[in-house]
Design a protein around this motif. Structure first.
Motif, PDB file in Angstrom:
ATOM      1  N   ILE A 265       0.894  -1.241   0.246  1.00  0.00           N
ATOM      2  CA  ILE A 265      -0.048  -0.054  -0.070  1.00  0.00           C
ATOM      3  C   ILE A 265       0.818   1.246   0.018  1.00  0.00           C
ATOM      4  O   ILE A 265       1.800   1.415   0.612  1.00  0.00           O
ATOM      5  CB  ILE A 265      -1.103   0.019   1.356  1.00  0.00           C
ATOM      6  CG1 ILE A 265      -2.149  -0.831   1.121  1.00  0.00           C
ATOM      7  CG2 ILE A 265      -1.480   1.476   1.473  1.00  0.00           C
ATOM      8  CD1 ILE A 265      -3.103  -1.015   2.183  1.00  0.00           C
ATOM      9  N   PRO A 298      -5.448   4.990  -0.256  1.00  0.00           N
ATOM     10  CA  PRO A 298      -4.326   4.227  -1.048  1.00  0.00           C
ATOM     11  C   PRO A 298      -4.361   4.028  -2.587  1.00  0.00           C
ATOM     12  O   PRO A 298      -5.571   3.911  -2.956  1.00  0.00           O
ATOM     13  CB  PRO A 298      -4.376   3.133  -0.185  1.00  0.00           C
ATOM     14  CG  PRO A 298      -5.278   3.142   0.839  1.00  0.00           C
ATOM     15  CD  PRO A 298      -6.273   4.362   0.345  1.00  0.00           C
ATOM     16  N   THR A 300      -3.284   1.643  -5.381  1.00  0.00           N
ATOM     17  CA  THR A 300      -3.118   0.036  -5.738  1.00  0.00           C
ATOM     18  C   THR A 300      -2.129   0.111  -6.962  1.00  0.00           C
ATOM     19  O   THR A 300      -2.265   0.616  -8.156  1.00  0.00           O
ATOM     20  CB  THR A 300      -4.514  -0.507  -6.353  1.00  0.00           C
ATOM     21  OG1 THR A 300      -5.469  -0.219  -5.289  1.00  0.00           O
ATOM     22  CG2 THR A 300      -4.373  -1.941  -6.372  1.00  0.00           C
ATOM     23  N   GLN A 304       0.034  -5.116  -6.218  1.00  0.00           N
ATOM     24  CA  GLN A 304      -0.997  -5.332  -5.392  1.00  0.00           C
ATOM     25  C   GLN A 304      -2.199  -5.933  -6.210  1.00  0.00           C
ATOM     26  O   GLN A 304      -2.909  -6.791  -5.832  1.00  0.00           O
ATOM     27  CB  GLN A 304      -1.468  -4.069  -4.739  1.00  0.00           C
ATOM     28  CG  GLN A 304      -0.767  -3.785  -3.546  1.00  0.00           C
ATOM     29  CD  GLN A 304      -1.331  -2.406  -3.035  1.00  0.00           C
ATOM     30  OE1 GLN A 304      -1.156  -1.277  -3.641  1.00  0.00           O
ATOM     31  NE2 GLN A 304      -1.818  -2.649  -1.684  1.00  0.00           N
TER      32      GLN A 304
END
Length: 449
Positions: A265, A298, A300, A304
């Motif tokens: 993150i 956050p 991505t 991720q």
């Protein structure tokens, strides 16, 4: 595919506060913003000291306290069907009997032996207490990355001047995360039917757990005998436990993939000054409001997204396998089994507790379509190659179907028939038997070899 974890979603236009910066440019300077944070942290000092001794990115003492308080206030004590009496005697007996019957039926539907050494009836409060250690493992990496962004965003001179305030800032974030976790767990605990309904092994190893009071609420309106529903739910819990107990790599792979996602993150910290302007030092509730405004949403990364795809696929394969094995184990024994199966699928498709919790705490939004696809794949493989070959695929992670295989189950089944889906030198059935021998080997035998 995913949602921002811990409520870091886009701003709600209906919740614009008085302290929200206007478009006219009334934005505080960096020094003013930091001063506002300092004032707020000073005023919250006493409250922080009373929030429990929990350290780290999430205040789990506060999370547990909030969850249990919410559950106590929502518990009416109304028991209509009787089997989930507050004494626990009747419900425990009913749960054990249902689990025993379910295990007998499952023996003929899978090569994996029983995985639970005990079956218990939990209240919602017990569920919170027993699963909190696993939630801590899942949530810590997410909260650590997000809360760390606050400190990283401060100018160097501000960090030097802050001193002990940085520690208090960490406590503030831990309280906000703890509050959100507590509310989410209370909601989940009031709805979840078993310890594995989320798809992860949340409870203690080798323990099947059902929540009779929640199963009663779930049964209302189904026009099915409570005993049938209980056996069906017990069979699903027992099937999950067989996987988690006898597929050595599965538990660790599931939890590690969540951690992998969380560790990647990153947060756009350029909005920290704007965030500080939204906080009212005299109103602690503005902390969580500001954090959920979307300013620290956050980002991505491609890595991720790959981790989320792997986790989503593995969870779908677990749920699909359980769906197929339970259906085959029960067969025509329970007249309402097909209706129950579809009801649970719709419960998941309409955003049941599992999806809501993952989206809130981890940032993952499960797609029910993949679970149906996985169910179709396992059914096809079992019909064409038998349950030994189907269940033998769990012996090694490299034998498992991929996301692409869920889209083309027939191709996967054909390759399996040609022998292309087995690793050179690996006998799936022998691997499962070897894992069983290792598990049951008396301590000290290792030294004899």
């Amino acid at each position: 595919m995913s949602k921002p974890p811990f409520g870091f979603g886009p701003p709600d236009p209906d919740k614009r506060g008085e302290n929200e910066p206007s478009d006219s440019g009334g934005q505080p300077s960096g020094a003013e913003a930091f001063n506002q944070l300092g004032q707020m942290l000073s005023q919250l000092g006493q409250m922080l000291s009373q929030a429990g001794s929990s350290t780290g990115p999430v205040n789990y003492d506060l999370a547990k306290q909030i969850a249990l308080q919410n559950l106590s206030s929502s518990d009416s004590g109304d028991v209509k069907l009787g089997f989930s009496s507050s004494s626990g005697g009747d419900s425990s007996t009913a749960v054990r009997d249902a689990a025993h019957l379910a295990e007998l039926w499952l023996d003929a539907a899978t090569i994996l032996p029983a995985g639970a050494t005990s079956t218990v009836a939990w209240s919602a409060r017990t569920w919170v207490e027993k699963t909190l250690p696993t939630w801590q493992r899942l949530c810590d990496p997410v909260a650590q990355q997000v809360s760390g962004a606050w400190v990283q965003a401060l100018p160097d001179e501000a960090k030097q001047a802050a001193g002990p305030l940085l520690s208090m800032m960490g406590q503030m974030g831990g309280m906000a995360f703890g509050s959100q976790l507590g509310n989410a767990l209370a909601q989940l605990a009031s709805e979840v039917l078993t310890s594995t309904e989320v798809g992860l092994p949340l409870g203690p190893a080798a323990t099947s757990a059902l929540l009779p009071a929640n199963i009663e609420k779930f049964t209302e309106g189904l026009e099915l005998p409570t005993s049938e529903v209980l056996v069906f739910i017990a069979a699903r819990e027992a099937a999950h436990q067989r996987l988690f107990a006898h597929v050595p790599w599965l538990r660790q792979r599931l939890l590690a993939t969540v951690e992998e996602f969380a560790n990647g993150i990153s947060v756009d910290t350029s909005a920290l000054e704007q965030l500080a302007g939204r906080i009212d030092p005299s109103n602690p509730a503005s902390i969580e409001e500001a954090m959920s405004s979307g300013l620290l949403e956050p980002q991505t990364s491609p890595e991720q997204k790959a981790a989320l795809n792997r986790l989503e696929t593995l969870l779908a394969l677990v749920e699909g396998w359980v769906d197929v094995v339970v259906a085959e184990a029960i067969g025509d024994r329970l007249p309402g089994a097909d209706a129950l199966r579809e009801t649970l699928r719709r419960r998941r498709a309409t955003g049941g507790p599992a999806e809501q919790t993952f989206a809130t705490l981890v940032g993952l939004e499960l797609r029910p379509r993949r679970m149906r696809a996985a169910s179709s794949l396992w059914k096809l493989v079992g019909d064409q190659h038998g349950i030994e070959k189907r269940d033998g695929l769990w012996s090694h992670p490299d034998l498992m179907p991929t996301a692409d295989d869920l889209d083309e189950p027939l191709d996967f089944s054909e390759r399996l028939g040609d022998g292309e889906s087995t690793l050179e030198g690996i006998d799936p059935i022998a691997e499962i038997e070897r894992a069983e021998r290792e598990k049951n080997k008396p301590k000290g035998d290792e030294d004899e070899n």
